[in-house]
Enzyme design. Sequence first.
Site, PDB file in Angstrom:
ATOM      1  CB  CYS A  88      -4.927   1.590  -5.340  1.00 23.57           C
ATOM      2  SG  CYS A  88      -6.585   0.930  -5.511  1.00 23.57           S
ATOM      3  CG  LEU A  89      -3.100  -3.093  -0.365  1.00 31.11           C
ATOM      4  CD1 LEU A  89      -3.136  -4.108  -1.495  1.00 31.11           C
ATOM      5  CD2 LEU A  89      -1.758  -3.163   0.338  1.00 31.11           C
TER       6      LEU A  89
END
Lengths: 194, 377
Positions: A88-89
């Site tokens: 999750c970036l």
Amino acid sequence: MVDFGRVQKELQECNKDINVSGISVNPKSDNLTSLIGTIPGPIGTPYEGGTFKIDIDLPDGYPFEPPRMKFATKVWHPNISSQSGAICLDILKDQWSPALTLKVALLSIQALLSAPQPNDPQDAVVAQQYLKDYQTFASTAHYWTESFAKTSSLGIEEKVQKLVEMGFPEGLVRSTLEVVDGDENLALEKLCSG
Amino acid sequence: MEAMESMERRDAIDCVPGYGEKRRDGGDGGDGGRRLKLAVDWKSPAVDRRVKEFSAMGYDSMTNVSIPTAASKAKEIGKKKRVNRTAKLKQSKLDVRREQWLSQVKNKGCKEEINGANGVKMHSPDVHERNDDRPLMKLEINPVGEETEGITNHYSDSDSPSNSPISHTSSVFGSNRSRSPFTSSSSSSSGGCCSGSMAEEDDGDNGCLDDWEAIADALAADDLKNDNHESPEPPQLNSLPPPEPEPVNVTMVGQDGCCARAWRPDDIFRPQSLPNLLKQNSFPMNSNQLYGFGAIEFGFKKVTSPPSTCPICCEDLDLTDTSFLPCPCGYRLCLFCHKRILEDDGRCPGCRKEYDHHGQGNASLKLGRSCSMIPRH
């Protein structure tokens, strides 16, 4: 169509200072659309000493579309799925810019390892543990690093020998290791469970 | 010692004119007449005037002293000419050179008393002019020059101790002759600006002083040549004027040392067509040594220059691309990548702001507003 000229250049640029950054990108196959990147665990974190592999898939629109990246090595981290390795970036999603490169993305992932964002979790269980019981989180993350991020240093024969020394028959050890894709700990679990 | 020197001189006197005669008679007859005429031309009414001036300057009692003076002057001038020449070769402009020669003469004429150096200056272009029959020219000058020495010897120096300079001159002269092959290749680029002055000097029998000038000319020419061969370093670097730090400006100094003037930008006699040295030499200065302004300028250019390749597709940026500035953040990219981004999400890769909110979109928006404002007013 992926801009292979740019990908080639990126690979060259990235591997030029591999001794400084420790970050490398190598093609998995010949077509340069699926790559494998490695980042060292940041010093001073539970991930220190581990080498984390990241699967990179380049979409047709690269570099105008972000590369698809996920951890191939199991990681205990609030923003990385402990099951799938999904990351999750934001820069790998809506904040991607064609000006960014694979190396920059990998550097950002390395920074994410040293600065977890539990309020925007990918793995809710890890995020909860991080917020409520940091010590347990840290020890689990360290254990996972020791277990999964360092096995790559051992060759398959060493793993076989290690398990055979524990008393398992060699043929079974080899087949089990193949099933778990060379993961020594998973193989031991399987062998013990039966 | 003196006796030997005088013998040397006598030898020179005896043999050299004969040699010159032989050359004049034989060889290529077409040039011979011309050369003969030139030899006569050296003896001119202008020389008489100069002799008078020399005597006014107190040279009458020791005429021979002016020979070494002229010689050293000539050497000095030769060096200056050489320095001058190096810069000129860089410029490679014949016309400019010619004009400079002319204005030098003019400059001297109005600024300085007429002395031996003036004559040298006057005649040197003529020496340079005949670069083809240059050795012949020298041969012709030499006898006259040595004759002059002989004359001066007979007149005043036979019993004076001050004749050693003359022997020095003659020895220099001899060495000049031995080095004469060098001169044949010299100064192919000088323009013949002073041939007119030669033609003016019709006749006259007192050619001594002018002959010194001829010697000085030859010396200057030879010094010019030999110095070019021997020492590439300009000798007058120390005397640089403060406002002109480049070593190439030594050319200006060279003239400066001679007539206390240089081609300054505000010089009245500076030829208009002379290029601005400061401007022109900025390139070699940058390429040779990077210091001061050059380094700063160079570094600055390097920093601010647009990238040579598109950071998105890694292709080379052409002229259109380098002048293409789609976003106020300054992020540059090629037109192809820009179009591709506009088709997609339309955000600048550098600042992630949408292109439509500024740049062309902004301009069109402003235009639209102003158009809509017109009917209201």
